[in-house]
Design an enzyme around this catalytic site. Structure first.
Site: not given
Ligand code: AG3
Length: 275
Positions: A32, A63, A107, A138, A156-159
């Protein structure tokens, strides 16, 4: 004086902007695009694929809510697994508990960890703790293959795009169920009820079919889409509201209180009706 305005679209034609004072980092990892900007009002901002992952000013809300809601329910939690969360914020909060003996973080993207070490020292402090162990791999495969057991799993993920899609699928949650101890708890970030209601309702239905206890809870996070954010809580027997006993013994928190804990499970009607 700002060099440009960074914008993230939250709904078609609507979103958030930041005046950017400085570009501190910008590169493509294996997975990414990672960027760090210095902003006018939110301190440093970490972006993944042009989306705000955290800002120095409001990361504590996300958090604290991802970790203290579950951790305040049981002092028997010893082994923690964090999937994602490469910035270290979730690990930092977990390390505040003496009962936590070991944190394993899985991670996928090493660059997130390196960038956090360099630009977000208040988050990455956890990485040098003796109780902390990092595996660059992974998370989806990890939970498929591991024979280790955990008392607490944090996703604790991204979208749900790219490598993170699988972190919201049934198979993944089934595998987490297998590696949790009987008193175990799973929490995961679950997007914005305002912007992603249908997605949240699909994921919630899946997890309800896998775990005996599942609850959605919310927090106010100014820099995430719409500011209204949600989390999923799943367990075998620990009820997140009934099990809350005395006041939390952790000091120095800035969002979480036992009042907030209880209140966070009260969902706006449009949200409640769809989960
Ligand atoms: N994880 C969730 C972030 C999602 C935000 N989405 C967005 N901005 N479209 C954050 C990781 C922090 N440890």
């Amino acid at each position: 004086t700002p060099i440009f305005q960074f914008k993230e679209e939250h709904l078609p034609g609507s979103g958030i902007y930041f005046d950017v004072i400085d570009i501190l980092f910008s590169a493509h990892s294996k997975y990414q695009r990672i960027e760090v900007f210095q902003t006018a009002s939110y301190g440093r901002v970490l972006l993944v694929d042009g989306k705000v992952m955290l800002t120095e000013r409001d990361e504590f809300i996300y958090h604290e809510m991802l970790t203290h809601v579950p951790l305040s329910l049981s002092d028997k939690i010893k082994n923690v697994l964090i999937i994602g969360g490469g910035d270290g914020g979730s690990a930092r909060e977990c390390l505040k508990y003496k009962n936590i003996k070991r944190i394993k973080q899985v991670e996928i993207d090493e660059m997130v960890v390196e960038v956090s070490k360099k630009f977000f020292p208040t988050l990455s402090s956890a990485f040098s703790d003796p109780r902390f162990e990092l595996c660059i791999c992974d998370g989806i495969n990890f939970v498929r293959q591991t024979s280790e057991k955990f008392d607490f799993v944090i996703v604790d993920s991204t979208d749900p795009i790219g490598p993170a899609i699988g972190l919201f699928e049934g198979e993944f949650f089934e595998n987490i169920k297998k590696i949790l101890t009987p008193e175990g708890i799973l929490v995961f970030q679950l997007e914005s009820p305002w912007c992603h209601l249908e997605f949240i309702s699909e994921v919630s239905k899946k997890v309800k079919n896998i775990f005996p206890i599942f609850k959605n809870y919310i927090a106010f996070i100014p820099t995430y889409p719409s500011g209204l954010w949600s989390f999923g809580f799943a367990s075998f027997k620990i009820d997140p509201i009934k099990e809350l006993q005395s006041d939390i013994s952790i000091s120095g928190l800035k969002y979480y209180t036992s009042e907030i804990h209880k209140a966070s499970f009260a969902l706006p009607k449009f949200f409640k009706n769809s989960v």
